[in-house]
Design a protein around this motif. Structure first.
Motif, mmCIF file in Angstrom:
data_model
loop_
_atom_site.group_PDB
_atom_site.id
_atom_site.type_symbol
_atom_site.label_atom_id
_atom_site.label_comp_id
_atom_site.label_asym_id
_atom_site.label_seq_id
_atom_site.Cartn_x
_atom_site.Cartn_y
_atom_site.Cartn_z
ATOM 1 N N ALA A 123 0.824 -1.209 0.000
ATOM 2 C CA ALA A 123 0.000 0.000 0.000
ATOM 3 C C ALA A 123 0.860 1.262 0.000
ATOM 4 O O ALA A 123 0.533 2.249 -0.673
ATOM 5 N N ILE A 124 1.963 1.238 0.729
ATOM 6 C CA ILE A 124 2.866 2.392 0.759
ATOM 7 C C ILE A 124 3.489 2.619 -0.618
ATOM 8 O O ILE A 124 3.581 3.744 -1.100
ATOM 9 N N GLN A 125 3.891 1.529 -1.247
ATOM 10 C CA GLN A 125 4.527 1.639 -2.560
ATOM 11 C C GLN A 125 3.527 1.925 -3.673
ATOM 12 O O GLN A 125 3.898 2.438 -4.736
ATOM 13 N N ASN A 126 2.260 1.611 -3.429
ATOM 14 C CA ASN A 126 1.210 1.807 -4.438
ATOM 15 C C ASN A 126 0.027 2.531 -3.790
ATOM 16 O O ASN A 126 -1.020 1.925 -3.524
ATOM 17 N N PRO A 127 0.165 3.835 -3.529
ATOM 18 C CA PRO A 127 -0.818 4.553 -2.709
ATOM 19 C C PRO A 127 -2.229 4.607 -3.293
ATOM 20 O O PRO A 127 -3.181 4.847 -2.558
ATOM 21 N N ASN A 128 -2.377 4.364 -4.586
ATOM 22 C CA ASN A 128 -3.713 4.401 -5.197
ATOM 23 C C ASN A 128 -4.263 3.010 -5.480
ATOM 24 O O ASN A 128 -5.203 2.848 -6.255
ATOM 25 N N CYS A 129 -3.672 2.014 -4.832
ATOM 26 C CA CYS A 129 -4.045 0.636 -5.133
ATOM 27 C C CYS A 129 -5.389 0.257 -4.517
ATOM 28 O O CYS A 129 -5.891 0.920 -3.610
ATOM 29 N N GLU A 130 -5.964 -0.810 -5.051
ATOM 30 C CA GLU A 130 -7.080 -1.490 -4.408
ATOM 31 C C GLU A 130 -6.505 -2.687 -3.660
ATOM 32 O O GLU A 130 -5.491 -3.272 -4.078
ATOM 33 N N LEU A 131 -7.131 -3.071 -2.575
ATOM 34 C CA LEU A 131 -6.577 -4.167 -1.786
ATOM 35 C C LEU A 131 -6.634 -5.501 -2.508
ATOM 36 O O LEU A 131 -5.885 -6.429 -2.185
ATOM 37 N N ASP A 132 -7.495 -5.602 -3.515
ATOM 38 C CA ASP A 132 -7.513 -6.812 -4.341
ATOM 39 C C ASP A 132 -6.208 -7.006 -5.102
ATOM 40 O O ASP A 132 -5.905 -8.114 -5.562
ATOM 41 N N GLU A 133 -5.454 -5.929 -5.260
ATOM 42 C CA GLU A 133 -4.239 -5.980 -6.071
ATOM 43 C C GLU A 133 -3.021 -6.459 -5.287
ATOM 44 O O GLU A 133 -1.977 -6.742 -5.876
ATOM 45 N N VAL A 134 -3.131 -6.536 -3.961
ATOM 46 C CA VAL A 134 -1.990 -6.978 -3.161
ATOM 47 C C VAL A 134 -1.673 -8.427 -3.524
ATOM 48 O O VAL A 134 -2.543 -9.310 -3.427
ATOM 49 N N PRO A 135 -0.459 -8.723 -3.956
ATOM 50 C CA PRO A 135 -0.154 -10.077 -4.434
ATOM 51 C C PRO A 135 0.099 -11.069 -3.300
ATOM 52 O O PRO A 135 0.432 -10.694 -2.172
#
Length: 372
Positions: free
Chosen positions: A33-45
């Motif tokens: 989340a820190i590295q990808n501040p606009n991410c959706e949590l579904d995207e966390v691998p």
């Protein structure tokens, strides 16, 4: 029901444990989340499949947003105005230093550029210190541990943060559980801040000071003393009535014995109130058996909110010389940073750049104290 911040450690850990998901995945989620501040949590691998619907239904990467950024004219100080999920605002301040510019033992100090982040723990403050703009707001609400940690994340996109001081809006020890949880997050993966580079400032909440050393050892303690006598403290710090000076000093003595650490003493210099030579001698006698660093803080004007005046440079210098020369107490004078953006000590009161806040335009809070 509002979604929680993923940085609310106890909440996400409890949900994972109840669902049989290993909590060692949590720092990986934070890092992504820190590295990808606009991410959706579904995207966390690489998470267990059961983690995704849980995260989606109960959490979000950030519950706060960076509303505005104000840079001081010298580029040394940056004030962050952060909007919380409930619509309230808090302020955090980045202070930049270059240790190579100072001298230690006649030699240049090691290191180089570094940044200290001053963090808020509450919206407003119930302590009511008469020299502090934040106190004029009154108390609105506590921040969650996630909202505290998110200030560090927002700031990290603007500067590499080495030190954190809890000297922004609020009395940290009045939000004890969230404070301790946030510090545990900051000192663990992926932040890995040294606890020795974190300072908690308090007006002197005695029962919480007693717990602090055992709950978060190695963290620095700063005490907003501001006067050597109980009656003066009560005049400028109404909350001091609940924490008599004699009991407070006994508590600090026990704290120091157990922690074996220096205690930082904050002392705001108010002309004609607590800055006379007699006050310096009284403070020296109060502290001479302690291992302390006294930080003298020139008062920062806060407009119509206070009738106090700033002590003259001569008075501040004389005060310092008495503490150093007569009582051998290490004493520093705080460098004024961020006055032009109301980001200096005692000035944190949220000043919105427009009129979006109904009925409270101009009220936000400024910092009670800064140190490292």
């Amino acid at each position: 029901m509002a979604l929680r911040s993923i940085f609310d450690a106890s909440a996400i850990r409890t949900e994972f444990e109840n669902s049989g998901i290993n909590s060692h995945f949590i720092p990986l989620i934070w890092k992504y989340a820190i590295q990808n501040p606009n991410c959706e949590l579904d995207e966390v691998p690489s998470l267990p499949s059961s983690a995704y619907p849980l995260l989606r239904s109960k959490f979000k990467p950030f519950t706060s947003t960076l509303h505005s950024v104000f840079d001081s004219s010298d580029g040394v100080t940056t004030k962050l105005l952060i909007k919380l999920q409930n619509g309230a605002f808090v302020e955090a301040v980045i202070m930049r230093y270059d240790t190579r510019l100072g001298k230690y033992g006649g030699q240049p100090r090691p290191g180089g550029p570094r940044s200290t982040l001053c963090i808020s723990s509450q919206v407003g403050c119930k302590m009511g210190c008469k020299f502090c703009a934040t106190g004029s707001m009154g108390f609105k609400n506590n921040l969650s541990s996630g909202e505290i940690v998110e200030q560090l994340v927002h700031a990290s996109y603007l500067s590499q943060i080495r030190n954190v001081v809890f000297m922004g809006m609020g009395e940290p020890l009045n939000n004890y559980t969230a404070l301790v949880e946030a510090i545990h997050v900051m000192t663990g993966l992926p932040f890995q801040l040294s606890p020795k580079r974190i300072t908690v400032s308090t007006v002197g909440i005695i029962h919480a000071i007693k717990k602090l050393q055992s709950d978060i050892p190695s963290v620095n303690l700063a005490v907003s003393l501001h006067a050597p006598l109980q009656n003066i403290r009560c005049q400028i710090m109404p909350a001091a009535r609940a924490f008599p000076l004699e009991r407070l000093m006994d508590t600090l003595r026990e704290y120091q014995k157990n922690s074996q650490q220096k205690i930082f003493i904050e002392y705001i210099m108010l002309d004609g109130v607590n800055d006379e030579e007699q006050h310096a001698h009284q403070l020296g006698k109060l502290l001479e058996t302690f291992e302390v660093v006294v930080n003298l803080i020139p008062f920062n004007p806060i407009g119509t909110l206070s009738h106090f005046r700033t002590s003259s440079e001569q008075k501040v210098s004389t005060f310092q010389k008495i503490l150093r020369g007569t009582y051998n107490i290490r004493t520093t004078i705080r460098k004024q940073m961020g006055q032009d953006i109301s980001g200096a000590c005692g000035q944190l009161v949220v000043n919105l750049p427009d009129k979006r806040s109904t009925g409270s335009a101009g009220l936000l809070t400024d910092i009670e104290d800064l140190r490292l």
